[in-house]
Scaffold this active site. Structure first.
Site, short mmCIF file in Angstrom:
data_model
loop_
_atom_site.label_atom_id
_atom_site.label_comp_id
_atom_site.label_asym_id
_atom_site.label_seq_id
_atom_site.Cartn_x
_atom_site.Cartn_y
_atom_site.Cartn_z
N GLY A 198 38.27 88.67 28.45
CA GLY A 198 38.91 89.92 28.09
C GLY A 198 37.98 91.11 28.18
N ILE A 199 38.31 92.12 27.37
CA ILE A 199 37.58 93.38 27.35
C ILE A 199 36.57 93.35 26.21
CG2 ILE A 199 37.80 95.88 27.14
CD1 ILE A 199 40.75 95.56 27.87
N GLY A 200 35.41 93.96 26.41
CA GLY A 200 34.49 94.12 25.30
C GLY A 200 33.05 93.84 25.65
N GLU A 221 44.27 87.83 32.55
CA GLU A 221 45.22 88.93 32.39
C GLU A 221 44.58 90.25 32.78
OE1 GLU A 221 45.00 90.29 27.73
OE2 GLU A 221 46.08 88.46 28.23
N GLY A 319 47.21 88.25 25.04
CA GLY A 319 47.32 86.99 25.76
C GLY A 319 46.50 85.86 25.19
#
Length: 620
Positions: A198-200, A221, A319
């Site tokens: 994911g993001i981060g 995703e 997600g």
């Protein structure tokens, strides 16, 4: 904006495709809007429609809460709809999540009149399928990214030409904790794996540590600059993917301008709607699927809260569960939750006895597998509540472990007589783990024992033959209950050292050897002992354990080892010889006392005067 009627539900495309050129029109005093609901996932840039002074005209409904709408949700001026991201398109198509108007960003049309949804496909196909009115800003800065989803100009009711850069997501600086988590996660990823991340800060750090991997794939995703960098390095090839081989599959892209330009008309990248990318059944078709997601809080039973801080909603389900469940069903898959051990500058533990009041469960205790903090990783899947509590305490910040153990005892999660965990784990000036190849080609890992190894060590004990038990414990022992075996698994690593040798069988860790040394402060020597599973004797495991014990003991300035063997145990004396130091073997009435001084030069054995009536023998 005159195409939008009061009371209608308005959808905004999100992320780097946020329609920044259209949003000001919503606030135009001349726009005939009122009592309109605005729905979207996380957008970038300002969200003025969520400001307090717009509350009489708009109410926001967050499918995923971003920084620009978090205050509005927290103050009750905006709503939050929790939902698995894979299921949102179905909610839209069914009308349960009604969309009347779509404000979207698109690329300029091609010669056939088709526009790309650019960097964000996610919900767009479902939205434009049901919306009564579609208003699009056409932005040449929005790259055309290969995708089966697109929209023809004939479907669009109004088009507004804009030319603004896409919003970017700035990188945040790494910390020691995030880098430690990243290193642990990188070690869980095999070559040829397919990754979702994911993001981060931590995901970026993980991707940055994968440059020495090979043939990785992406099914996620979202993707960002870290993925692009690995594609350029040739690390991400997708050649081992069992679905969409050779393709980087995602639903949306958030990153820098360089990232957006890299994906422009790039045939290797494919963007799909989230009911494909996030479908657990699609995800599960990828062998070695590694899903990496973040948690805010995890309780001692394994429940993970990821969308709120107590009662205050922070982000969304997104997600996470889609990929956790998909990776869990993948052949060789690993669902991973990453979580720093503390919050609020180290004053609060993120591993807690029970979730905060109002904290919601996103990943259930039945879905959870790997949990990673900067202090280690544990796999909770298939463990009892007692084993889960012990495992999570072992990777909590050391200063909170005693508190967590007391709470676990009060909740009756663990044994009432469970030994308190070590508060401070000392640093060794030498590596504390060692890996070696066995003659059959399999690998054996030697590492310090953990309290969570109790079940594994007990199973090894009951596999030992009576002869092996007799030689190790100088007597016949039939049982090894918790009250006894936990002493072997709880050591302070200062006065005592204990190592376990582990092999993997069908991805399950199995203890096949154990070595320990216990310091005698009066002499400065440590009493050493090693035992190896009968099925693995003669494969060099005992020697590996002894070499590692010696290395760690010398790093702790221990003067040497003493030991005792029943009878004249030639194999065990041979193991002691692998300390690399002279072995003094002193026969006694029923066995042999051993002394191994570390400061004696040379490698020749030293002959000691035997006790009266015993024959003198020396280690060969």
């Amino acid at each position: 904006m005159r195409l939008i009627k009061p009371g209608k539900r308005i959808y905004l495309s999100d992320g780097s495709a946020t329609p920044l050129g259209l949003i000001p029109g919503l606030l135009d005093p001349m726009a005939p809007l009122g009592d309109n609901e605005i729905i979207h996932l996380m957008t970038l840039g300002d969200a003025p429609y969520a400001n307090r002074d717009c509350a009489n005209r708009f109410r926001h409904n967050a499918l995923f809460i971003g920084a620009n709408t978090r205050a509005a949700v927290g103050d009750g001026r905006a709503d939050y709809t929790p939902a698995f991201l894979s299921e949102v398109p179905r909610l839209i198509r069914s009308g349960r999540l009604r969309i009347d108007v779509a404000l979207i960003s698109v690329s300029p049309p091609d010669d056939a009149g088709y526009c790309s949804f650019g960097t964000h496909v996610d919900l767009a196909p479902a939205v434009v399928e049901v919306a009564e009115v579609i208003i699009a800003e056409v932005n040449p800065c929005l790259p055309r990214v290969p995708s089966p989803a697109r929209i023809h100009v004939d479907q669009i009711d109004a088009m507004v030409r804009v030319d603004h850069p896409l919003p970017e997501l700035p990188a945040r600086p790494q910390t020691d904790a995030t880098m430690s988590i990243a290193r642990i996660v990188a070690g869980l990823i095999p070559n040829g794996a397919t990754i979702q991340v994911g993001i981060g800060t931590v995901p970026n750090a993980i991707l940055g540590l994968l440059s020495h991997h090979s043939d990785l794939g992406i099914h996620s995703e979202m993707i960002s600059d870290g993925v692009i960098d690995l594609m350029r390095r040739g690390v991400i090839t997708g050649s081992k993917k069992t679905l969409n081989p050779g393709k980087v599959v995602s639903s949306f892209i958030i990153g820098s301008r360089d990232c957006y330009e890299f994906v422009r008309d790039n045939p290797v990248v494919e963007l799909h709607p989230v009911d494909y990318t996030n479908d657990p059944f699609v995800i599960a078709q990828h062998d070695n699927m590694i899903a990496i997601n973040a948690g805010i809080e995890v309780d001692l039973t394994g429940q993970v809260c990821s969308d709120s801080i107590g009662e205050r909603f922070y982000s969304g389900i997104g997600g996470q569960v889609d990929f956790i469940r998909g990776a869990a069903r993948s052949k060789g898959g690993k669902p991973i939750i990453i979580i720093p051990s503390t919050a609020k500058s180290g004053t609060v533990s993120r591993i807690v006895p029970r979730l905060s009041v109002g904290g919601g469960v996103v990943t259930t205790r039945g879905d959870v597998h790997w949990i990673v903090t900067e202090f280690g990783c544990v796999n909770l899947h298939g463990l009892t509540v007692r084993e889960r509590a012990m495992a999570l305490i072992s990777i909590a910040h050391p200063k909170f472990r005693g508190w967590l153990m007391n709470e676990a005892k009060q909740a009756r999660f663990v044994y009432a007589d469970q030994i308190e965990p070590v508060v401070e784990v000392p640093e060794f000036p030498v590596p504390v783990e060692a890996t070696a190849k066995l003659p059959d080609g399999s690998a054996v890992l030697v590492r310090p024992i953990k309290p969570t190894d109790e079940s594994m060590l007990r199973e090894m004990f009951y596999r030992l033959s009576e002869e092996t038990v007799y030689k190790r414990f100088c007597g016949i022992i039939k049982y090894m209950p918790h009250r006894d075996i936990q002493r072997f698994c709880n050591v302070d690593c200062v006065r005592d050292l204990a190592l376990v040798a582990i092999v993997k069988q069908n991805e399950i860790d199995r203890a096949v050897g154990f070595g320990s040394c216990n310091l005698k402060p009066r002499t400065g020597f440590a009493e050493a002992a090693v035992v190896v599973d009968d099925a693995y004797q003669g494969r060099g495991i005992g020697k590996l354990l002894m070499r590692k014990l010696t290395e760690l003991a010398k790093a702790r300035n221990i003067k040497g080892f003493t030991a005792y063997t029943v009878g004249y145990n030639s194999p065990m004396l041979g193991v002691f010889r692998h300390t690399g130091h002279p072995v003094e073997a002193i026969p006694e009435a029923n066995g042999c006392a051993v002394r191994i001084p570390f400061n004696t030069p040379g490698a020749e054995p030293v002959i000691q005067t035997p006790v009266a009536g015993a024959a003198s023998r020396t280690c060969p």
